[in-house]
Write an enzyme that holds these catalytic residues in place. Structure first.
Site, PDB file in Angstrom:
ATOM      1  N   LEU A  80       0.810  -1.201   0.000  1.00  0.00           N
ATOM      2  CA  LEU A  80       0.000   0.000   0.000  1.00  0.00           C
ATOM      3  C   LEU A  80       0.846   1.254   0.000  1.00  0.00           C
ATOM      4  O   LEU A  80       0.478   2.272  -0.596  1.00  0.00           O
ATOM      5  CB  LEU A  80      -0.941  -0.011   1.205  1.00  0.00           C
ATOM      6  CG  LEU A  80      -2.105  -0.993   1.081  1.00  0.00           C
ATOM      7  CD1 LEU A  80      -2.893  -1.052   2.380  1.00  0.00           C
ATOM      8  CD2 LEU A  80      -3.031  -0.597  -0.057  1.00  0.00           C
ATOM      9  N   HIS A 123     -10.147   2.274   7.492  1.00  0.00           N
ATOM     10  CA  HIS A 123      -9.893   1.078   6.687  1.00  0.00           C
ATOM     11  C   HIS A 123      -8.488   1.102   6.106  1.00  0.00           C
ATOM     12  O   HIS A 123      -8.007   2.143   5.648  1.00  0.00           O
ATOM     13  CB  HIS A 123     -10.913   0.999   5.548  1.00  0.00           C
ATOM     14  CG  HIS A 123     -10.653  -0.097   4.559  1.00  0.00           C
ATOM     15  ND1 HIS A 123     -10.694  -1.433   4.906  1.00  0.00           N
ATOM     16  CD2 HIS A 123     -10.335  -0.063   3.231  1.00  0.00           C
ATOM     17  CE1 HIS A 123     -10.432  -2.172   3.838  1.00  0.00           C
ATOM     18  NE2 HIS A 123     -10.203  -1.376   2.810  1.00  0.00           N
ATOM     19  N   SER A 124      -7.810  -0.052   6.130  1.00  0.00           N
ATOM     20  CA  SER A 124      -6.543  -0.248   5.429  1.00  0.00           C
ATOM     21  C   SER A 124      -5.507   0.805   5.840  1.00  0.00           C
ATOM     22  O   SER A 124      -5.165   0.917   7.006  1.00  0.00           O
ATOM     23  CB  SER A 124      -6.808  -0.237   3.914  1.00  0.00           C
ATOM     24  OG  SER A 124      -5.696  -0.689   3.191  1.00  0.00           O
ATOM     25  N   PHE A 125      -4.995   1.598   4.875  1.00  0.00           N
ATOM     26  CA  PHE A 125      -4.002   2.626   5.213  1.00  0.00           C
ATOM     27  C   PHE A 125      -4.593   3.713   6.095  1.00  0.00           C
ATOM     28  O   PHE A 125      -3.856   4.419   6.786  1.00  0.00           O
ATOM     29  CB  PHE A 125      -3.421   3.241   3.938  1.00  0.00           C
ATOM     30  CG  PHE A 125      -2.205   4.081   4.186  1.00  0.00           C
ATOM     31  CD1 PHE A 125      -0.956   3.491   4.374  1.00  0.00           C
ATOM     32  CD2 PHE A 125      -2.288   5.464   4.240  1.00  0.00           C
ATOM     33  CE1 PHE A 125       0.173   4.264   4.622  1.00  0.00           C
ATOM     34  CE2 PHE A 125      -1.168   6.246   4.469  1.00  0.00           C
ATOM     35  CZ  PHE A 125       0.068   5.642   4.661  1.00  0.00           C
ATOM     36  N   GLY A 142      -6.053   3.072   8.727  1.00  0.00           N
ATOM     37  CA  GLY A 142      -5.662   2.644  10.066  1.00  0.00           C
ATOM     38  C   GLY A 142      -4.280   3.133  10.431  1.00  0.00           C
ATOM     39  O   GLY A 142      -4.005   3.493  11.580  1.00  0.00           O
TER      40      GLY A 142
END
Length: 335
Positions: free
Chosen positions: A13, A227-229, A231
């Protein structure tokens, strides 16, 4: 998702983030190879049906039919990808319009009075609600405010791919809501790429919003959902804004977050790590049943449980009931 896999996903990411920074311009971009494509969903031959699914227009009625989106319309993969990206840009504007006109959110500038500037979306009471506030942070890449996953909006439906179900449920529970736009980082004017001051990177955007909006909010209790990055951004904020976080943020609910506490530059003190482990939970992609414990990490990282789905992009949608249950339990236990 174990620690090794989470670190691998974070690395990927971060690469996406660097590529996006070099190639994406957000709104008001200069003409590109996608400029040859239609400028409306209808021009592409698509519309959203009553169930929120993107479908091909029925030639007989001119309305959304039942046939789903088709990616491969040419033997030229490059053309198909460019077409998909051009459609995705229209999806971004479509979601913005939904947030403003259907959900009833306000658009607030980031920074105030900046030129160029980005923006976030907010409920009318985001600064005045005396009780509770929810802050939503999407992941990296092409997604913008109001989206969890563009691919789901195009290939599944509005509910699974956008943050609208989260916004609606949060408001029903009495929360004010702020919707961040962390990937809107530059504007292109002519051939010049102009970084947006206060929003030139996801971390800078999140920090500016926290220092200029969240700190001004009257809410005594704050929940952060990311969500995801997103976080990664949330955990960084917890470290850099620890005094405010520790006094008001009662829950940090993450969906397949790519953070790892030991790698983050601002999360060094024992107090910060203990706090994050106390208030946080991370629903990760997994084939295990929903809420099954995945990582027993003994206060070394935020507890990870199964989101009940193996697909990274689906985690926010698949765990929504469990996530809100956790947030509300944390809210009542904190009072």
């Amino acid at each position: 998702m174990n620690l090794a896999n989470r670190s691998l996903l974070l690395s990927r990411l971060l690469l996406v983030l660097r590529v996006s920074s070099a190639t994406m311009s957000g709104s008001c971009s200069a003409p590109s190879s996608t400029s040859k494509f239609p400028t409306s969903l209808q021009g592409f031959g698509y519309a959203f049906n009553e169930d929120g699914k993107l479908c091909q227009l029925d030639p007989a009625t001119g309305k959304a039919g039942c046939k789903p989106f088709v990616f491969n319309v040419s033997e030229d993969h490059s053309f198909n990808q460019q077409r998909y990206e051009a459609l995705g840009d229209l999806i971004t504007e479509y979601v913005y319009d939904l947030l403003s006109n259907e959900v009833g959110l306000q658009k607030w500038p980031v920074p105030k009075g900046g030129d160029p500037s980005s923006f976030i979306f907010a409920t009318e009471d985001a600064l005045t609600n005396p009780d509770k506030l929810m802050v939503l942070i999407h992941g990296s890449g092409v997604v913008r405010a109001g989206q969890w996953a563009r691919s789901l909006i195009i290939n599944d439906n509005i509910k699974s791919g956008t943050q609208i179900p989260y916004i609606e449920r949060a408001r029903a529970l009495g929360y004010a809501v702020l919707v961040l736009n962390t990937n809107d980082n530059v504007r292109v004017v002519g051939d010049e790429r102009i970084p947006i001051k206060g929003s030139s990177s996801p971390i800078e955007h999140a920090t500016w919003v926290w220092e200029n909006y969240v700190k001004q909010a009257k809410a005594k209790k704050i929940a952060v959902v990311a969500h995801s990055f997103g976080g990664f951004c949330a955990v960084e904020l917890a470290g850099s804004q620890f005094e405010d976080f520790s006094s008001r943020v009662f829950a940090i609910a993450l969906t397949d977050s790519v953070h790892t506490l030991h790698r983050l530059r601002n999360v060094k003190s024992k107090n910060v790590k203990e706090y994050l482990c106390k208030v946080g939970r991370n629903w990760v992609s997994s084939s295990e049943p929903l809420d099954e414990l995945i990582d027993d990490i003994k206060n070394e990282d935020i507890i990870a449980v199964s989101a009940g789905h193996k697909k990274h992009e689906m985690t926010s949608w698949s765990c929504i009931d469990s996530l809100f249950k956790y947030v509300e339990e944390r809210y009542h236990s904190d009072n």
